[in-house]
Scaffold this motif. Structure first.
Motif, short mmCIF file in Angstrom:
data_model
loop_
_atom_site.label_atom_id
_atom_site.label_comp_id
_atom_site.label_asym_id
_atom_site.label_seq_id
_atom_site.Cartn_x
_atom_site.Cartn_y
_atom_site.Cartn_z
N CYS A 73 -28.16 78.34 80.72
CA CYS A 73 -27.23 77.23 80.59
C CYS A 73 -26.44 77.37 79.29
CB CYS A 73 -28.00 75.91 80.60
SG CYS A 73 -27.01 74.48 80.24
N CYS B 40 -27.58 73.84 77.02
CA CYS B 40 -28.91 73.65 76.42
C CYS B 40 -29.59 74.97 76.11
CB CYS B 40 -29.79 72.78 77.33
SG CYS B 40 -30.25 73.54 78.90
N CYS C 107 -26.52 72.35 85.53
CA CYS C 107 -27.84 72.75 85.04
C CYS C 107 -28.88 71.75 85.52
CB CYS C 107 -27.81 72.82 83.52
SG CYS C 107 -29.39 73.22 82.78
N CYS D 149 -30.74 70.09 82.07
CA CYS D 149 -30.10 69.05 81.27
C CYS D 149 -29.08 68.24 82.06
CB CYS D 149 -29.45 69.65 80.02
SG CYS D 149 -28.06 70.75 80.34
ZN LIG Z 1 -28.76 72.93 80.54
#
Ligand SMILES: [Zn+2]
Length: 79
Positions: free
Chosen positions: A21, A24, A57, A60
């Protein structure tokens, strides 16, 4: 004569793939969606106005706009 026209947005889930990602930094499943927009008459899409790709994602929850090549790259790595 009454003519109903407007814009139709549709979204199609292309699949899940493991990727890192950009937000994050976790390596997590990314859901890849294609969004299409079209001019419609009587709720029937007539003129396509292009499509965009988005990766969400699952760690997150942040959605990131990606290019078609990036979407295909993510999905190709999954299989
Ligand atoms: Zn993420």
């Amino acid at each position: 004569m009454l003519v109903i026209f407007g814009f139709k947005n549709s979204s199609r889930n292309l699949g899940l793939a493991q990727a890192t990602c950009p937000r994050c930094g976790h390596r997590a499943a990314q859901r890849v969606d294609r969004r299409k927009r079209a001019f419609s008459v009587f709720f029937i899409p007539i003129v396509p106005l292009g499509s965009s790709y988005e990766a969400t994602c699952t760690a997150c929850g942040v959605s990131t706009g990606i290019s078609r090549a990036q979407a295909e790259g993510i999905l190709a790595a999954a299989y």
